[in-house]
Design an enzyme around this catalytic site. Structure first.
Site, PDB file in Angstrom:
ATOM      1  N   ASP A  10      -0.738  -8.422   6.537  1.00 16.15           N
ATOM      2  CA  ASP A  10      -0.948  -6.994   6.794  1.00 16.15           C
ATOM      3  C   ASP A  10      -1.120  -6.803   8.302  1.00 16.15           C
ATOM      4  O   ASP A  10      -2.056  -7.346   8.886  1.00 16.15           O
ATOM      5  CB  ASP A  10      -2.229  -6.575   6.041  1.00 16.15           C
ATOM      6  N   ASP A 104       4.440  -2.358   7.232  1.00 15.55           N
ATOM      7  CA  ASP A 104       3.531  -3.276   7.929  1.00 15.55           C
ATOM      8  C   ASP A 104       2.875  -4.305   7.002  1.00 15.55           C
ATOM      9  O   ASP A 104       1.847  -4.867   7.331  1.00 15.55           O
ATOM     10  CB  ASP A 104       2.454  -2.486   8.687  1.00 15.55           C
ATOM     11  N   GLU A 105       3.480  -4.537   5.849  1.00 12.01           N
ATOM     12  CA  GLU A 105       2.900  -5.491   4.901  1.00 12.01           C
ATOM     13  C   GLU A 105       3.986  -6.263   4.170  1.00 12.01           C
ATOM     14  O   GLU A 105       5.028  -5.708   3.848  1.00 12.01           O
ATOM     15  CB  GLU A 105       2.129  -4.739   3.806  1.00 12.01           C
TER      16      GLU A 105
END
Length: 418
Positions: A10, A104-105
């Site tokens: 993350d 973003d993960e």
DNA sequence: TCTGGGGTCCTAGGACCC
DNA sequence: TCTGGGGTCCTAGGACCC
């Protein structure tokens, strides 16, 4: 069967951190990324801003009240998607099993990578170092036997954290944590479970599964499994992902509107945006959804209509949307309008046989080509020429690039959309 | 200047057909 | 002369994720 080893990575305050890296003057300062529209919210706050209580989803005025010195930056989608695609490409150096969960993960199944890289901790060490070195960015990582637990773990230490949940520690770690920490339990479900006396993940795991099933149906079994830390879902790489099931655009208007003319104009704009995206994906849809949020924010109406044929041309979408609009008696001025296409069919583009339709299809192709090259709304319907909003709102961190869902690609393409 | 945007999945009820 | 049950498609709305 041996235990799987799953990583969840993350990126920390992704958009805000990218801005701080590209503009050194922002480093160490409270920064928040926002959208370009007048009625926008905080998309991401830097850790310096979070100390003041600034959070994602917060209204601008509230963020300023919490932190008067906050620096607001209008988001730049290209910067984030470009950085993200390079990071995802790095992940592919450690396993082909990379599932992009949002911009973003990502989840990585590294079970079979240990022969080459030794331990999962070593893989994390290498990845973190490369991301830091190339972009100056940090991330938090969770290592666990499944996705549910890996995601939980990555959340436990921020920023720049690494948390490991080993198979024999699962129940001990989960027992005291609040149920809200589980991905899949939102505030509504939390309330319902509280009413049953379930506060912690441990409580959830011990609660009789048949009562959960009676109350929540299929979800009940799922809740029970989550309470025990069970999750057998695989890490699905881009090449195996399901195809997109719907395509839509919506926008909160700069001001609330009531005039039919204004509504029609925005519907035409949305139709063009949805149509362009659908054509780019190579899909057409049989069902059109129109969504209206009224001025009071809380009241809304959604209506859908299924046609005889699938469509993806902007004017056809517009006609369908107007047909639906005509069945609605507006209760209040309109705050937000949205159009979505579902019931999708994937097709190879084929030119129609009849001359008139053929001509229209060729013209749409030509317009798309120009807009792909020079930007959205370079060529458009005459009524939209003076439109201020060009649909360039900052994307959400949850934005899923369409390239990620393309079948058969090994490496992530440079993303661009919208 | 109160409160974004793009998706997925689930439920529940009605229509229609066999 | 009175009414079951399964399957499928459609609509509306809610919850959840980032």
């Amino acid at each position: 069967m041996t235990d799987r080893i799953i990583l969840h990575l993350d990126m920390n305050a992704f958009f805000a951190s990218v801005e701080q890296q590209t503009n050194p003057a922002l480093r160490g300062k409270p920064v928040a990324v926002i959208g370009s529209n007048g009625r926008t919210v905080i998309t991401t706050a830097s850790y310096e801003a979070r100390k003041f209580g600034v959070k994602t989803g917060m209204a601008i005025w509230e963020a300023k009240r919490q932190c008067p010195q906050i620096i607001l930056v209008v988001g730049d989608n290209c910067k984030y998607t470009c950085t993200a695609s390079q990071i995802f490409n790095m992940m592919l150096d450690y396993t082909p099993l990379v599932e992009v969960f949002s911009i973003d993960e990502a989840f990585l199944d590294v079970t079979h990578s240990l022969k080459i890289f030794g331990t999962p901790e070593h893989i994390v060490y290498l990845l973190k170092a490369r991301i830091k070195h190339s972009f100056g960015l940090t991330c938090s990582v969770g290592i666990a036997p499944n996705k549910l637990l890996a995601k939980l773990a990555s959340d436990m230490k921020k920023p720049d954290g690494l948390t490991i949940i080993r198979p024999d520690e699962v129940s001990q770690v989960l027992d005291p944590l609040p149920i809200k920490d589980l991905c899949g339990i939102g505030s509504r479900m939390e309330q319902k479970l509280h009413l049953l006396g379930i506060k912690t993940i441990g409580d959830l795991g011990r609660f009789p599964v048949d009562i959960l099933k009676r109350k929540f149906g299929i979800t009940g079994q799922h809740l029970h499994d989550m309470g025990l830390g069970i999750d057998n879902s695989p890490v699905v790489p881009a090449s195996d992902q399901d195809k997109v099931k719907s395509v839509g655009r919506s926008m909160t208007l700069r001001q609330d509107i009531s005039q039919r003319q204004d509504i029609l104009k925005h519907l035409l704009q949305l139709s063009e945006m949805v149509g362009r995206r659908a054509r780019r994906y190579g899909v057409s849809g049989k069902t059109i959804h129109l969504y209206i949020r009224y001025a009071d924010f809380y009241t809304s109406i959604g209506k859908q209509q299924t046609l005889a044929n699938s469509i993806n041309q902007s004017d056809d979408i517009y006609k369908a949307a107007v047909d639906i609009l005509n069945t609605i008696e507006l209760q209040q001025p309109v705050r937000l309008l949205g159009i979505r296409l579902t019931n999708l069919k994937y097709q190879v583009a084929q030119l129609p046989l009849f001359p008139q339709e053929r001509k229209k299809a060729l013209m749409v192709n030509a317009m798309d080509a120009v807009n792909n090259r020079y930007g959205d709304f370079t060529l458009t319907f005459a009524t939209l020429m003076d439109t201020e909003e060009k649909g360039s709102h900052v994307i959400s961190p949850a934005w899923r690039p369409n390239g990620i869902r393309c079948v058969g690609i090994k490496r992530f393409n440079q993303w661009s959309d919208g």
